[in-house]
Design a protein around this motif. Structure first.
Motif, mmCIF file in Angstrom:
data_model
loop_
_atom_site.group_PDB
_atom_site.id
_atom_site.type_symbol
_atom_site.label_atom_id
_atom_site.label_comp_id
_atom_site.label_asym_id
_atom_site.label_seq_id
_atom_site.Cartn_x
_atom_site.Cartn_y
_atom_site.Cartn_z
ATOM 1 N N ALA A 112 0.863 -1.180 0.000
ATOM 2 C CA ALA A 112 0.000 0.000 0.000
ATOM 3 C C ALA A 112 0.896 1.225 0.000
ATOM 4 N N ARG A 113 1.057 1.813 -1.153
ATOM 5 C CA ARG A 113 1.939 2.980 -1.265
ATOM 6 C C ARG A 113 1.201 4.274 -0.965
ATOM 7 N N ASN A 114 1.965 5.266 -0.572
ATOM 8 C CA ASN A 114 1.452 6.619 -0.415
ATOM 9 C C ASN A 114 2.190 7.540 -1.373
ATOM 10 N N GLY A 115 1.493 8.560 -1.840
ATOM 11 C CA GLY A 115 2.113 9.521 -2.745
ATOM 12 C C GLY A 115 2.848 10.607 -1.987
ATOM 13 N N ILE A 116 2.089 11.476 -1.301
ATOM 14 C CA ILE A 116 2.648 12.556 -0.484
ATOM 15 C C ILE A 116 2.170 12.336 0.944
ATOM 16 N N GLN A 117 3.092 12.290 1.879
ATOM 17 C CA GLN A 117 2.756 12.056 3.285
ATOM 18 C C GLN A 117 3.267 13.192 4.152
#
Length: 451
Positions: free
Chosen positions: A245-250
């Motif tokens: 489960a990737r995130n783009g901007i955190q």
């Protein structure tokens, strides 16, 4: 009466050593085929070979001008002030041997874990990277890599990144590894200096990474306990994955006051076991006072996820006062999740989000509904919800106030034209990565915000 400062120098031999007056900003030059011995890099006709050598001899205020090309080099910048790297067309692509072993200094300042970074900026201020790209494809770690790998790491440091790309920071073969692949991370230790370090990121392309594209993070739950900055005009993309489960901007763990504006973030969709987590185009985790505007956030589990980390209590109080306006939130499973009613949510376009356009999380305050009026729900009839008979737009949680709603797309949430610089960047990414997407059918698993 003091005389004006004048640059005096002596050229020594073929190495081109120019002895500059200390404290007077100069340009330092690096190029393939240059030489470092007895060279302070100030003669363009006799450049240095190693970017690191130019950094080591540079003084505050200097500009390091690097000739275009691919360099099998990594870069460490520690305890420096006001260095600008002019690196349009320059790619750092170190081998594993050049990247070297991980160590505690390059790891998380929160956990004390070990790590490595292609560009490591530590305890420095005013470090500006113009046009520099990072390619990790010659140093892909194995699937059991235990330590963090980052493309660009600002640790307790400030500066800016303008242009370039950061890519190929992942394990090979694909795995469920949670640490080996952060493209850009801005992180501070605890306690944080005041004012907190700021990093501004603009017109950067990020793709093919293991876990998260761009991270701003502190070490805990305290509000304003981390770095700040901005992400503007950038493109962060991933392919759908059954393993991670990737995130783009955190923005997380005390980082806040970050402006996220006019970016394209897409493809953060995890198709594995949902109990292991889900991906977010933008994730705000134990963070407050951020501004999201003009972004296109699509094809992810969550377009925007506003959550409190399980270790932060009360979780809802750590995610307040975010300003979310004029975004296009499209074709996600959930357009947005929120955990309190303090946000401004106006003039956004929610369309094609299949489960809910907005979800109020289970610890949302009892007796308070979220105000999301004056948004477009994908139809002039408004959202699909029991309290709006005849509504055919995106489905909506019944704890969201949606009326009055927009009956046409908001003028401020404008699609980015394919002919624009950002649109062309995204198109170029999609074409260049097509072969990669065919080969990489399986990838990593996980869900937590990185710390």
């Amino acid at each position: 009466m003091k005389c004006p400062r004048v640059l005096f120098g002596v050229v020594l031999g073929s190495a081109g050593l120019l002895l500059a007056v200390p404290g007077l900003a100069v340009s330092r030059y690096v190029a393939a085929g240059g030489a470092d011995a007895a060279n302070s890099c100030v003669n363009a006709a006799s450049p240095c070979a190693m970017i690191q050598h130019a950094v080591d001899v540079a003084l505050a205020g200097d500009s390091i001008e690097i000739s275009p090309g691919v360099y099998n080099q990594r870069l460490g910048i520690e305890g420096r002030t006001n260095l600008t790297f002019e690196a349009e067309g320059v790619t750092l692509r170190p081998t594993a041997a050049v990247l070297g072993p991980s160590d505690v200094a390059q790891g998380s300042p929160c956990s004390g874990g070990r790590g490595r970074a292609v560009v490591f900026i530590n305890d420095s201020s005013g470090i500006v990277l113009n046009g520099l790209s990072v390619d990790g494809s010659d140093a892909l770690p194995p699937s059991n890599e235990p330590d963090r790998l980052a493309g660009i790491f600002y640790r307790n440091s400030s500066g800016a990144i303008h242009g370039g790309f950061v890519a190929h920071l992942r394990t090979e073969p694909p795995s469920s590894n949670q640490v080996a692949g952060l493209a850009i991370i801005v992180q501070t230790s605890d306690p944080v200096a005041f004012p907190p370090p700021r990093v501004d990121i603009e017109n950067v392309t990020v793709f093919d990474y293991q876990k998260t594209g761009i991270v701003f993070s502190g070490c805990g739950c305290a509000a304003d306990g981390g770095p700040t900055g901005s992400v503007r005009g950038s493109t962060i993309t991933s392919e759908t994955s059954a393993l991670v489960a990737r995130n783009g901007i955190q923005v997380s763990f005390g980082a806040g006051g970050v402006v996220v504006e006019n970016n394209v973030v897409a493809g953060m969709r995890f198709t594995g076991n949902a109990a292991l987590g889900l991906g977010s185009a933008v994730i705000l985790a134990s963070s407050r006072s951020n501004r999201l505007t003009g972004n296109t956030l699509s094809n992810s589990n969550f377009g925007i996820s506003n959550i409190g980390d399980i270790s932060c209590a009360p979780r809802a109080g750590e995610n307040v006062d975010n300003d979310i306006q004029c975004n296009r939130v499209l074709a996600n499973d959930w357009g947005m999740s929120i955990d309190n009613a303090t946000h401004v949510i106006r003039n956004n376009e929610f369309a094609g989000n299949t489960t809910f356009a907005i979800l109020t999380r289970t610890y949302f305050p009892v007796g308070i509904d979220a105000d999301a009026s004056h948004n477009w729900w994908g139809s002039p009839t408004g959202p699909t919800i029991a309290s709006n008979p005849g509504g055919t737009g995106d489905p909506l949680d019944d704890r969201v106030l949606f009326s009055p709603f927009l009956t046409a797309r908001p003028a401020c949430a404008v699609e980015i034209p394919a002919s624009s610089p950002l649109g062309l960047t995204l198109l170029a990414f999609l074409l260049a990565s097509a072969a990669l997407l065919v080969l990489r059918l399986r990838e990593q698993r996980g869900y937590h915000p990185v710390g």
